[in-house]
Every structure is written in structure tokens, then in C-alpha cells.
Write a protein that holds these residues in place. Structure first.
Motif, PDB file in Angstrom:
ATOM      1  N   THR A  11       0.837  -1.206   0.000  1.00 12.52           N
ATOM      2  CA  THR A  11       0.000   0.000   0.000  1.00 12.52           C
ATOM      3  C   THR A  11       0.872   1.256   0.000  1.00 12.52           C
ATOM      4  O   THR A  11       0.582   2.234  -0.694  1.00 12.52           O
ATOM      5  CB  THR A  11      -0.917   0.004   1.238  1.00 12.52           C
ATOM      6  N   GLY A  68       1.627   4.418  -2.923  1.00 15.57           N
ATOM      7  CA  GLY A  68       1.422   5.844  -2.652  1.00 15.57           C
ATOM      8  C   GLY A  68       0.126   6.125  -1.927  1.00 15.57           C
ATOM      9  O   GLY A  68      -0.375   7.245  -1.959  1.00 15.57           O
ATOM     10  N   PHE A  69      -0.421   5.105  -1.264  1.00 19.10           N
ATOM     11  CA  PHE A  69      -1.724   5.281  -0.625  1.00 19.10           C
ATOM     12  C   PHE A  69      -1.616   5.539   0.877  1.00 19.10           C
ATOM     13  O   PHE A  69      -2.622   5.618   1.567  1.00 19.10           O
ATOM     14  CB  PHE A  69      -2.601   4.053  -0.871  1.00 19.10           C
ATOM     15  N   ALA A 128       0.013   8.201   3.559  1.00 17.28           N
ATOM     16  CA  ALA A 128       0.648   9.522   3.571  1.00 17.28           C
ATOM     17  C   ALA A 128       1.951   9.514   4.365  1.00 17.28           C
ATOM     18  O   ALA A 128       2.944  10.116   3.964  1.00 17.28           O
ATOM     19  CB  ALA A 128      -0.318  10.536   4.155  1.00 17.28           C
ATOM     20  N   ALA A 166       8.036  10.007  -4.173  1.00 11.58           N
ATOM     21  CA  ALA A 166       7.289  11.245  -3.939  1.00 11.58           C
ATOM     22  C   ALA A 166       6.194  11.463  -4.981  1.00 11.58           C
ATOM     23  O   ALA A 166       5.536  12.495  -4.980  1.00 11.58           O
ATOM     24  CB  ALA A 166       8.247  12.432  -3.950  1.00 11.58           C
ATOM     25  N   PHE A 167       5.983  10.489  -5.856  1.00 11.97           N
ATOM     26  CA  PHE A 167       4.996  10.670  -6.919  1.00 11.97           C
ATOM     27  C   PHE A 167       3.580  10.416  -6.407  1.00 11.97           C
ATOM     28  O   PHE A 167       3.372   9.676  -5.461  1.00 11.97           O
ATOM     29  CB  PHE A 167       5.261   9.694  -8.069  1.00 11.97           C
ATOM     30  N   PHE A 168       2.619  11.022  -7.092  1.00  6.18           N
ATOM     31  CA  PHE A 168       1.226  10.687  -6.821  1.00  6.18           C
ATOM     32  C   PHE A 168       0.989   9.232  -7.251  1.00  6.18           C
ATOM     33  O   PHE A 168       1.679   8.743  -8.149  1.00  6.18           O
ATOM     34  CB  PHE A 168       0.285  11.601  -7.607  1.00  6.18           C
ATOM     35  N   PRO A 169       0.006   8.562  -6.662  1.00  9.29           N
ATOM     36  CA  PRO A 169      -0.216   7.139  -6.980  1.00  9.29           C
ATOM     37  C   PRO A 169      -0.346   6.865  -8.473  1.00  9.29           C
ATOM     38  O   PRO A 169       0.188   5.875  -8.972  1.00  9.29           O
ATOM     39  CB  PRO A 169      -1.519   6.810  -6.261  1.00  9.29           C
ATOM     40  N   ALA A 227       6.242  12.415 -12.988  1.00  7.64           N
ATOM     41  CA  ALA A 227       6.597  13.790 -12.655  1.00  7.64           C
ATOM     42  C   ALA A 227       6.644  13.884 -11.150  1.00  7.64           C
ATOM     43  O   ALA A 227       5.843  13.250 -10.470  1.00  7.64           O
ATOM     44  CB  ALA A 227       5.564  14.754 -13.206  1.00  7.64           C
ATOM     45  N   ARG A 266       6.203  15.125  -7.367  1.00  8.98           N
ATOM     46  CA  ARG A 266       5.047  15.728  -6.701  1.00  8.98           C
ATOM     47  C   ARG A 266       5.355  17.160  -6.271  1.00  8.98           C
ATOM     48  O   ARG A 266       6.399  17.433  -5.715  1.00  8.98           O
ATOM     49  CB  ARG A 266       4.713  14.898  -5.462  1.00  8.98           C
ATOM     50  N   ARG A 269      -8.647  13.969   5.777  1.00 10.16           N
ATOM     51  CA  ARG A 269      -7.924  13.019   6.632  1.00 10.16           C
ATOM     52  C   ARG A 269      -8.260  13.218   8.098  1.00 10.16           C
ATOM     53  O   ARG A 269      -8.204  12.287   8.880  1.00 10.16           O
ATOM     54  CB  ARG A 269      -6.420  13.191   6.424  1.00 10.16           C
TER      55      ARG A 269
END
Lengths: 224, 540
Positions: A45, A49-50, A52, A67-70, B5, B7, B365
Motif C-alpha cells: 500500500t 502511494g496510498f 501519507a 514522492a509521486f502521486f499514486p 513527474a 510531486r 484526513r
């Protein structure tokens, strides 16, 4: 393509996971074994990237993607229960990664049908997931992961809901595909029989890798 | 296909979720047209030094007592009709369940005035029963109010208990039976306890709906201090006495009771209108075993359901069909046009607002913030459209005067009135979308907007259709906002019905009621089109 994890720290509530180093090479299956709550699925998980609260890095072919988005990590997931979308036919499910990438139907169709054919699902292409058996649905999920073209695949107990015969068959399918497509696979499982098709196995306990080695050398009496 | 790319935390996150901005406009709408007006009522009611004297004054004490007594009796009758129906249909695993569930939903959404007329058609002084037996029933006062409220609220119990019965894994009950406990004992010691949260939710909701939103029912069946509810008293204070301060004080009492009940009992367990889920382990343990017992249960259900729902509806359709040709064409076509436009506007305002709240709750959150986003849209449950209209008139008097004759203020109030149930329906559906589906889609490159449009919304389509139906049905039956904001200027089916009944022109009323029923049935049919032929029962 290879997957490298270095000094990865994940925190979920009071649970902490720390992976000092883990490497999965092309055409290699690395298994993650351990008791419930040891952190196997948490690791997948976090890689997706799920979660935080994750520090450290993981690299795919040397590029740090931690550091990338999912949606930009380019990891193909296959979950325990079928993650096929219930409102799409099997064919559209398998085509999902290509539709998302904006590839036209005319272009994705031959590729999707070729993979469905290879996994023995072509005749079921227009069925919705609720009209597929558990084994067919999981093969569909595998087909989708392969169609995506992603070279790193994360399997989260993908066959645990299936009967023993189906599991044996699907293990063989995965083994063949990984070698042919040069995939890097991280496979979470409870099942020691699954481990027998893996190249290496890591055993997790309380969020840490406590043993790693060849499947045949697993100290069963100590950890299972 | 390379989308790699790095973040860029804040700006990138804002860009990713920018598509939700229109939904969050709904949140602003809620703040401006619900929180401020209700705050105004609370302020007016609290800071006037006459709140306590109003509550303890004999006239108003009787009204308050009557309001909650009728709500209690209505809840009890709704329970009996709904519980017997749930037992018969769900425990016997009837194939007619989806039809029954949808029919229950239509009854629940039925405009109050239609129900008032339906009950009058059978149980009124010159209704079918009186004509047939020669023994007139005095339906005015408590009996009429209770009967009408039961008509609306029995689906809460039917669907609530039914869904509970179907979803239960009966292994504990089987264990209890295997140790020699009787079925009755097993039911009371195990099954009832497991059904209790849903049952309690249905009870509190039925009580709230009967007490706080039964304005039209009480207006027609009630009368005089002996049979007037708080809602009617608020209406009279605004319309007849022109005393907004008194209306605000009474509204504060109603708001206080409803809000307390909500906070005490409904924050977690709620009645929801969702997909039928059948547990394969939900064995029919309590189904009647002999034909005589089965027949007896069916008879009980037929009498209750027939008296409260079926017979009144049948009489209404019959009388309506006879009265329809005499209706003035221009009048009803204009009313129909306004009703449909208003229903559409209310739906367009309500559904995105509900989606905005549901997404805000899902994406946040922080736990306390999630709690707020989950709680706020349920607040209109404690404030009827009448109360909200009073709040708007107090808060924005100039704007309301300028907007007289416009459909927007009416649509806004109607949208807010429907928000609790619409939001709950959408929220449950959104939270039911498996996390694994969302994660799978994201891992294959889907941006949040694509996840929403390709995974979440399609998975919620049935619930979205039901939510639209609820919003439109709620708007179709609403009269308080029209009467307070644009009396005589906006004609809707419900308002024409209200006027016809007020002038004792019942035949004309039956005609309008029939048109309303046809429109509602059409909407229900439209909302079901997608699910025809689809497997409705899913396995765990």
C-alpha cells in the motif's frame, strides 16, 4: 526494469514498518511472507502511494518514485479479491489502463484480445465480473496488469480466495509470464506453496524483514 | 504513457482536485441558505426573553404535547405495518423484493397532500368506508394524522428491518437453536439485538418525520388547540399573526427536540436506501412453518397494509380518474410545468451538494472534519422546509421580497429539505465503492477526476438515480416554501391540490393528486430503467 527499496519507513497509527533494503530484479518474483499484521500488505500500500506517512525511497530503474502521486508510480496492482470494476465488461476492465492513457479502442482492442486469449479468457470478454468465476476474475486482473505494460507488479494475496487446484494453475501462469515479460514482482502471501514458485522470499515480523533467502530454505518451524 | 513527474505538494494537490470545485459550491449554498437562516432562528428564539413563557403557556404546551404524542403513535403504527411486511417479504426471501422496495420508496416520497386526500377518500366523512357501511369515521384530528404519517413512514421499517434481516449471517442463531433455545427466545436474545441499531434508526427517523415535517398533514387533519402541531403553529404565526419572533421561538423548540434526537440516536445508525444485499448465510429461520400460520400473517399484513396504504391509494386513483376530465387544462398544465421545473432545479442543486459533502468527507484526513462533513447535511432533518422558509424570510427579507415569484428560493429550500436523505444515499454508495477499485484505477494511471468519472460514479449509478428521485419527489410534494415565498404567483401541482382541498373541492383535488402520482410513478420508473435485467442481489 528493477525495483529497489531503501530505508523505507511507514507509519500507520501505532504500527511502524521499516524496510532497510529490498531489491526485485527483472524476471524475478520476491515473496513477502509473515503472520497477519506483520506489515506485508502495508508495504504494498505504501509503495502504491496510498499511505501519507511514508519516508524513504523506492526506485524503479534508478528513478526515485517515492514522492509521486499514486497515478504516476506505474505499479500494477492485483488484489486478493477481484479488483475488476463491476460496471465494465472483462474486455473493458483489461483495457482500462490503456483507456486511461488515451489510447483509442482500435489500438487497444487487438492487444487486449491477445492477452485475453493467452489467459484463456477470450470467450468471456463481454461478460461483467459478476458473471465470472473467482479464477476467471483473477486471471482477468492479471491480464489487466500485463496489458498496462508496467514492469513492476504488486500481488496482494491474489489467489487466496481460490480453491487449491486453481491456485496451482495460476501460480504456473504467473511464473511463466514473469519470465517471458521480464516483470519484477513483489508477491504478498500467507501460503507456503505460493512461495515455491518464487525466486526469493522475505519474512516480515512486526514491520521488519527478519529473514530472506530461497523458498526451499525457509525455516518453517521458526516462523510458521 | 509516461506520466512520471515529481510531486509538487500543495499546488499539484489543488490542481488534481480542482474538478471538485463545482460540488463544493453546494457547500457554500448550504452555509448561506441553511446555516445562516437556522442560526437566525436560533438567535431570534434564544435572545428574546419570551422563550420560556411561550413554552410553558397552556396553549403552546398543549401544541407541543400533541405534536410529540401524534409522532409517537405514528411511529408505532408505521412500525407494525413495516415490520410485518419486512417479516413476510424478507424472511420468506420473496422474489418481489426489489418491486416492494421501490414501491416503499414511492410511498415514502409521496406528497403529503396526496396522502391526505387518499385517506379522506376512504376514511373521510363521505369516503368509501362511510358510504359502504353507513358508519362514518371521524378521521379528523389524531386518527387522520397518525394514519397519514404511518403511510409515509412504514417504508422506513419495511426497508430498514428487511435489509437487516437479509444481511444477517445466521450462524449465531443456529448455534443458539442447536443448544436448545426456542425460535422466539433466539429471536429476542440474538436476532433482535443485531437488528436493533437499524430498527432504532428507523424509529427515530419516523418520529422526526412525524413530528417535524408533517406540516400539511397536520394542517388538514388537525385544527384547534387540541389537534395542532408545532409546524402548523409556526405557519400560523408567520402567515396569520405576522409574528416572526413567535414563529422563531416555536421553531427553536422543534429544532431543539429534533436535533437532540438526531445527535443522541442517529449520528451513526441511519436508514439508507441502497442496493439490496443478500447474505448467503441469511437463512429464513423465522419464516412461518405451517400454511395456517402463513395465512394468518398474510391476513394481518393485508389488513394493516390495505387500511393504511393500498385502499387509500386505490380510492385516490379511482376518484382521480373520474375527476381528471373536469380539470382545467391550462391550469394543470402550467402547474405540471412549474412542478417539473422546480423538481429538476431542486435535484440539480441537491445532488451535487450531497456529492460535495460526501467527497469532502471521503477526502478529508482529519477525523473531526470528516465528522462535520458527515453531520452537516443531516441537519435539515431537524428543520422542515417550513422552518427553513421562515429562517430565510428572517435572514434575507429584502432579497426574499425581490425574489417573489422567482422559482430559485423555492428550489433552494426544497433542495435543502431533501438533502439529508439524498446525501445519505449518495454517501453510502460512495463509501461502498471498494478502496481496492480506487487504488487499482489510480495505480493504472487514473487521475482523481478519472477515478470519479470512470469508477466511482458508474458504481454509484443506481444510488444516484434513487437520490435524484428522492430530490425530485420531495420537491413535487412540497408546498410550504411556495406558500410562504410566492403565494398566488407560482402554481405547482401540490399548491393547486392544496388550494382545491382548502376550498373543499375534493374532486378537483383528486385530479391533481392523480397527476402527481403519475409523475412520481414515471420518475420512479425512469430511476429503475438502468437496473432492469441486472442482477440485483449480490453476494458477500
Amino acid at each position: 526494469m528493477s525495483l529497489n527499496i531503501n530505508s523505507l519507513d511507514v507509519k500507520v497509527g501505532s504500527f511502524a514498518l521499516h524496510i532497510e533494503e529490498l531489491h526485485v530484479g527483472p524476471g524475478e518474483i520476491v515473496g513477502l511472507l509473515g503472520k497477519s499484521g506483520s506489515g506485508k500488505s502495508t508495504l504494498l500500500t505504501a509503495l502504491g502511494g496510498f499511505i501519507a506517512n511514508t519516508k524513504g525511497e523506492y526506485r524503479i530503474d534508478g528513478e526515485d518514485r517515492s514522492a509521486f502521486f499514486p497515478e504516476r508510480r506505474r505499479l500494477a496492482y492485483v488484489f486478493q479479491k477481484s479488483s475488476l470494476f463491476p460496471h465494465l465488461t472483462l474486455e473493458r476492465n483489461v483495457a482500462f489502463p490503456m483507456e486511461i492513457a488515451g489510447i483509442s479502442r482500435a489500438k487497444w482492442r487487438p492487444r487486449v484480445r491477445a492477452w485475453l486469449d493467452r489467459l484463456g479468457l477470450l470467450g468471456l470478454a463481454q461478460r461483467k465480473p459478476d458473471a465470472l468465476s473467482g479464477g476467471e476474475a483473477q486471471r482477468g486482473a492479471l491480464a489487466r496488469a500485463l496489458v498496462s505494460g508496467y514492469k513492476v507488479v504488486l500481488l496482494d494475496e491474489p489467489f487466496s480466495a481460490l480453491d487449491p487446484k486453481l491456485r496451482r494453475d495460476l501460480r504456473v501462469v504467473v511464473r511463466e509470464l514473469v519470465h517471458e515479460e521480464k516483470l519484477s514482482v513483489l508477491w504478498v502471501t500467507h501460503d507456503l506453496e505460493d512461495a515455491m514458485v518464487m525466486d526469493r522470499v522475505c519474512i516480515l515480523e512486526k514491520g521488519k524483514i527478519v529473514w530472506s533467502g530461497k523458498p526451499a530454505e525457509i525455516p518453517r518451524e521458526k516462523y510458521f | 504513457m509516461d506520466q512520471s513527474a515529481p510531486r509538487a505538494p500543495l499546488i499539484a494537490s489543488l490542481v488534481r482536485y480542482a474538478f471538485l470545485a463545482p460540488f463544493f459550491l453546494g457547500l457554500l449554498l448550504f452555509a448561506a441558505f441553511f446555516l445562516i437562516p437556522v442560526g437566525r432562528i436560533v438567535a431570534t428564539g434564544l435572545f428574546e426573553d419570551t422563550l420560556l413563557p411561550t413554552v410553558v403557556e397552556g396553549y403552546f404546551t398543549r401544541i407541543i404535547l400533541f405534536t410529540y404524542t401524534q409522532a409517537l403513535l405514528s411511529t408505532v403504527l408505521s412500525f407494525f405495518v413495516g415490520a410485518v411486511g419486512a417479516y413476510l417479504f424478507y424472511e420468506n426471501r420473496s422474489r418481489r423484493l426489489p418491486v416492494l422496495a421501490r414501491a416503499g420508496l414511492v410511498c415514502f416520497s409521496m406528497p403529503s397532500l396526496v396522502v391526505v386526500l387518499a385517506i379522506l377518500a376512504v376514511w373521510g366523512r363521505s369516503g368509501w368506508w362511510a358510504e359502504l357501511t353507513g358508519v362514518p369515521v371521524d378521521i379528523y384530528g389524531l386518527p387522520g394524522i397518525v394514519l397519514a404519517n404511518a403511510f409515509f413512514n412504514f417504508p422506513l421499517f419495511l426497508l430498514g428491518i428487511g435489509a437487516g434481516l437479509r444481511g444477517l449471517d445466521r450462524q449465531w442463531e443456529q448455534t443458539s437453536l442447536s443448544f436448545g433455545a426456542s425460535r422466539i427466545r433466539t429471536f429476542f436474545t440474538i436476532t433482535l439485538r443485531r437488528l436493533w441499531p437499524g430498527l432504532r434508526g428507523a424509529m427515530v427517523l419516523a418520529f422526526l418525520y412525524s413530528s417535524a415535517t408533517s406540516f400539511v398533514v397536520a394542517l388538514f387533519f388537525g385544527g384547534g388547540p387540541a389537534a395542532t402541531t408545532l409546524e402548523v403553529a409556526i405557519y400560523q404565526a408567520m402567515k396569520m399573526d405576522y409574528d416572526p419572533a413567535l414563529a422563531a421561538r416555536l421553531a427553536l423548540v422543534s429544532l431543539g427536540v429534533s436535533l437532540t434526537l438526531y445527535l443522541l440516536f442517529l449520528r451513526k445508525e441511519w436508514f439508507t436506501v441502497g442496493e439490496e444485499v443478500l447474505s448467503e448465510k441469511s437463512l429464513p429461520l423465522y419464516a412461518p412453518r405451517t400454511n395456517v400460520a402463513r395465512l394468518a400473517w398474510w391476513l394481518v399484513f393485508a389488513v394493516l397494509f390495505g387500511a393504511v396504504v393500498l385502499l387509500p391509494l386505490f380510492a385516490l386513483v379511482y376518484e382521480g380518474a373520474a375527476a381528471l376530465p373536469a380539470l382545467e387544462g391550462a391550469l394543470w398544465s402550467e402547474a405540471l410545468h412549474h412542478s417539473l421545473v422546480l423538481a429538476l432545479m431542486a435535484s440539480v442543486l441537491c445532488v451535487p451538494t450531497a456529492l460535495g459533502f460526501a467527497y469532502a468527507e471521503r477526502l478529508t484526513r482529519r477525523k473531526w472534519l470528516r465528522g462535520i462533513f458527515g453531520f452537516l447535511p443531516a441537519l435539515p432533518l431537524a428543520a422542515s422546509t417550513l422552518l427553513l422558509s421562515v429562517g430565510l424570510l428572517l435572514s434575507y427579507p429584502e432579497w426574499m421580497a425581490e425574489a417573489r415569484g422567482s422559482l430559485w428560493p423555492i428550489a433552494i429550500v426544497q433542495a435543502l429539505g431533501a438533502l439529508p436523505l439524498v446525501h445519505r444515499t449518495i454517501r453510502e454508495a460512495l463509501f461502498r465503492v471498494p478502496q481496492s477499485h480506487v487504488r487499482t484505477a489510480q495505480s493504472f494511471g487514473a487521475m482523481p477526476f478519472q477515478v470519479m468519472t470512470r469508477v466511482e460514479l458508474p458504481a454509484m449509478s443506481d444510488s444516484l438515480a434513487v437520490a435524484c428521485l428522492i430530490a425530485m419527489a420531495s420537491s413535487l410534494g412540497e408546498v410550504a416554501a411556495v406558500l410562504l415565498f410566492s403565494p398566488g404567483e407560482v402554481s405547482t401541482l401540490s399548491v393547486e391540490l392544496f388550494r382545491a382541498v382548502g376550498r373543499y373541492r375534493f374532486q378537483e383535488g383528486f385530479g391533481f393528486a392523480l397527476i402527481l402520482i403519475v409523475v412520481l410513478a414515471g420518475l420512479a420508473l425512469l430511476s429503475s430503467v438502468r437496473s432492469f435485467g441486472r442482477k440485483r442481489v449480490t453476494q458477500h
